[in-house]
Design a protein around this motif. Structure first.
Motif, PDB file in Angstrom:
ATOM      1  N   LEU A   1      44.369   3.406   5.313  1.00 55.33           N
ATOM      2  CA  LEU A   1      43.304   2.535   5.821  1.00 55.33           C
ATOM      3  C   LEU A   1      43.467   2.148   7.281  1.00 55.33           C
ATOM      4  O   LEU A   1      42.524   1.672   7.910  1.00 55.33           O
TER       5      LEU A   1
ATOM      6  N   PHE B   1      41.913  -5.667   8.959  1.00 58.65           N
ATOM      7  CA  PHE B   1      40.486  -5.874   8.690  1.00 58.65           C
ATOM      8  C   PHE B   1      40.020  -7.327   8.691  1.00 58.65           C
ATOM      9  O   PHE B   1      38.842  -7.589   8.850  1.00 58.65           O
TER      10      PHE B   1
ATOM     11  N   LEU C   1      33.313   2.058   4.546  1.00 60.35           N
ATOM     12  CA  LEU C   1      33.598   2.598   5.878  1.00 60.35           C
ATOM     13  C   LEU C   1      33.324   1.560   6.958  1.00 60.35           C
ATOM     14  O   LEU C   1      32.352   1.652   7.702  1.00 60.35           O
ATOM     15  N   LEU C   2      34.214   0.584   7.037  1.00 64.00           N
ATOM     16  CA  LEU C   2      34.057  -0.417   8.093  1.00 64.00           C
ATOM     17  C   LEU C   2      35.298  -0.437   8.972  1.00 64.00           C
ATOM     18  O   LEU C   2      36.367   0.007   8.584  1.00 64.00           O
ATOM     19  N   SER C   3      35.126  -0.926  10.180  1.00 59.51           N
ATOM     20  CA  SER C   3      36.258  -1.257  11.038  1.00 59.51           C
ATOM     21  C   SER C   3      35.998  -2.658  11.548  1.00 59.51           C
ATOM     22  O   SER C   3      34.881  -3.165  11.452  1.00 59.51           O
TER      23      SER C   3
ATOM     24  N   VAL D   1      35.833  -3.482  14.545  1.00 64.46           N
ATOM     25  CA  VAL D   1      34.917  -3.338  15.680  1.00 64.46           C
ATOM     26  C   VAL D   1      33.474  -3.237  15.186  1.00 64.46           C
ATOM     27  O   VAL D   1      32.599  -3.985  15.626  1.00 64.46           O
ATOM     28  N   SER D   2      33.228  -2.324  14.244  1.00 61.45           N
ATOM     29  CA  SER D   2      31.849  -2.169  13.758  1.00 61.45           C
ATOM     30  C   SER D   2      31.386  -3.456  13.081  1.00 61.45           C
ATOM     31  O   SER D   2      30.239  -3.881  13.240  1.00 61.45           O
TER      32      SER D   2
ATOM     33  N   ASP E   1      27.461  -4.299  12.595  1.00 57.39           N
ATOM     34  CA  ASP E   1      27.014  -3.116  11.852  1.00 57.39           C
ATOM     35  C   ASP E   1      27.155  -3.329  10.346  1.00 57.39           C
ATOM     36  O   ASP E   1      27.923  -4.166   9.885  1.00 57.39           O
ATOM     37  N   SER E   2      26.460  -2.485   9.610  1.00 54.05           N
ATOM     38  CA  SER E   2      26.552  -2.491   8.158  1.00 54.05           C
ATOM     39  C   SER E   2      27.858  -1.825   7.719  1.00 54.05           C
ATOM     40  O   SER E   2      28.638  -1.342   8.545  1.00 54.05           O
TER      41      SER E   2
ATOM     42  N   PRO F   1      28.839   1.178   5.463  1.00 52.91           N
ATOM     43  CA  PRO F   1      28.454   2.304   4.611  1.00 52.91           C
ATOM     44  C   PRO F   1      29.542   2.576   3.569  1.00 52.91           C
ATOM     45  O   PRO F   1      30.711   2.234   3.775  1.00 52.91           O
TER      46      PRO F   1
END
Lengths: 356, 356
Positions: B88, B150, B330-332, B334-335, B340-341, B343
């Protein structure tokens, strides 16, 4: 298909060649002012690619490159069986958001700047095994998102040592298939084919992680050179070849510092690759006038140079056989700040000219 | 091997089964106090695994699990042709540093918590195509390194909503091969074999990225459930199966919230999987007594439950056919921080009982 495997080998030779049916390359303004400016499919003057963040810009660029490669092969997204893609960002968000909208089965990869070698390897392995009719391999990097991810805020305007490389803003994509690319082309359909000439993948060498203990994230060429040496040496050994069996051996982004170390390390093995060696990072920028220090870097560096500069020359027959060896420096800001070394990895892909 | 591909399918059915020759599972103290405590190969009381940082701890754990799986198969590292591994952390450093010392050709993956599904899929595809005699698939996660990566600093002691999951400290590894596991075992050599019973991979379904626009990183079950639904539905369609053709369908880490959403989404497609469905995140912890809220999560969750709990029951013949569907968000950071959403993606692996 059950085989005997040679002990200690790391390569696969495909019984039937895997065709590179199309390519696409999109780069930023600076890359579009470099020596390969006339080769790219698209040069985008806006570093934000019309969106709000560097990460989203990179995603847009990667999605556009993927779509363009699919279109140039005369295909639609639903014709692609698998995407193999990755990028440099944490949790590879440029790829997750870049290819999400395409609705294609997706395997995410992380190989740092070696990712185009990894995606082409896995894509070719999948095509050769009959796992799909068309497979897309893509990767990207962006100067803004990479500096933010790995180094200093751009606004800080830090000085860069001469060993540092400049992350390429660019995305490259290839569509692979078991059949030769179509011979008819139009404005939009533009397969990788020159007359009857094509470019095919005939083998791969999987890289091992090689760590000489270097810790300087502003000298990544030095960190990656041992891995490049290991993979090139293994490739020559596994395929019983000498350097002159390749027209060129292209590493990804060793730059001037890494190139010198690679030559030294190969010389220790009594192999001279100086005549054959080129580095994508040294091809994409003019170090004299573009202030890029040791050269270009990033997944997008080798991917765009492959798509725009290398593959057309293989397809035309100007080059008969080349070795494409993108190199990756496996660091994160966490491991770097915790004082860890920067291991390297390099994956090699054998690409040859073929007549369809 | 040249085939015709069914339009719209995302699955591969192997002509010859791929054997899971051995497994290894290593977990932390909390996992070792849960319902599966008697199934794991090793429970490490020290969350630091004897080293200085969480990241290094995770690397040590992953390397140990990989070495253990290799040993249990009666093999040495040089017998393994390729490693497919990921984790991860940003730039998958747990894997880069975890498997570096083994000196095995390495393809790095990123599929968030779906990574064990991705590595088993690619490993099985490679074995079935004859690309190696033995291939290692591994992944890991660590509560400390994941929270740091995270969410919040552990020392901050933030409250967690009930939709949040608890990242499993654990690593799972499997050795795949074209031949049945050896029948002789000893203290150290302990192949995955019960009498003549084995576990084999007979097919895979590659996941697509599915994004319903959810943005809550403390409700990842909700973010991943649509991807789980998509992949399970596609698997049933591609293989012309109904849910009862599987003894169980194991998702990775949907937890109580994601499970309910999955049931609802499947119901919209007129498919009821409630009898067959289990979630690795709900198996590894006792939510009542272990304060883990919605369940366990992380790459290590599905990987250790597969290695310790699921595969032995398939090998013994207690279960004839199961579907393993790890799910990834699928997050970071940063996103996430850019709004951001999140996914989702899920990769499915069909695992069946076979007699050697």
């Amino acid at each position: 298909m059950r085989k005997q495997w040679t002990k200690g080998a790391s390569s696969i030779k495909f019984e039937e060649p895997v065709y590179i049916q199309s390519t696409a390359s999109i780069v930023g303004k600076k890359e579009g002012e470099g020596p390969l400016k006339d080769s790219f499919d698209m040069i985008c003057e806006d570093p934000m690619f019309g969106v709000d963040t560097w990460e989203a810009a990179e995603s847009s660029m990667q999605k556009e490159a993927a779509s363009m490669a699919i279109g140039k092969a005369g295909l639609k997204p639903e014709d692609i069986r698998i995407i193999f893609a990755g990028d440099l960002l944490a949790q590879t968000i440029a790829s997750s958001f870049g290819t999400a909208g395409l609705g294609i089965p997706f395997y995410g990869l992380y190989g740092a700047c070696s990712t185009m070698g990894e995606s082409l390897s896995l894509g070719a392995m999948a095509i050769a095994a009959g796992y799909g009719e068309h497979i897309l391999c893509a990767t990207s990097s962006h100067f803004g998102s990479a500096e933010k991810e790995f180094r200093f805020p751009l606004g800080y305007g830090n000085q860069r040592p001469f060993s540092a490389t400049w992350t390429v803003t660019g995305s490259g994509a290839c569509v692979l298939g078991a059949q030769p690319p179509a011979s008819d082309s139009s404005d939009k359909v533009l397969p990788l084919r020159v007359g009857n000439g094509c470019a095919v993948i005939t083998g791969v060498t999987t890289g091992k992680i090689v760590d000489y203990g270097l810790k300087d994230s502003l000298n990544m060429g030095g960190c990656m050179a041992p891995a490049a040496c290991d993979t090139i040496y293994q490739n020559l050994k596994d395929f019983c070849r000498k350097p002159s069996d390749y027209d060129y051996i292209f590493t990804g982004d060793l730059g001037v510092v890494g190139q010198k170390i690679l030559f030294d390390l190969m010389e220790e093995k009594n192999i001279d690759i100086q005549k054959q060696h080129q580095d994508c990072g040294l091809l994409i920028f003019d170090g004299e006038t573009q202030d890029t220090h040791a050269g270009g870097s990033g997944c997008g560096c080798s991917a765009t140079v492959l798509a725009s500069h290398i593959l057309p020359k293989v397809a035309s027959g100007e080059w008969k056989r080349i070795l494409f060896v993108p190199t990756g420096a496996l660091l994160s800001k966490v491991s770097f700040n915790e004082g860890d070394s920067i291991p390297g990895i390099a994956h090699a892909v054998v690409i040859e000219h073929a007549e369809a």
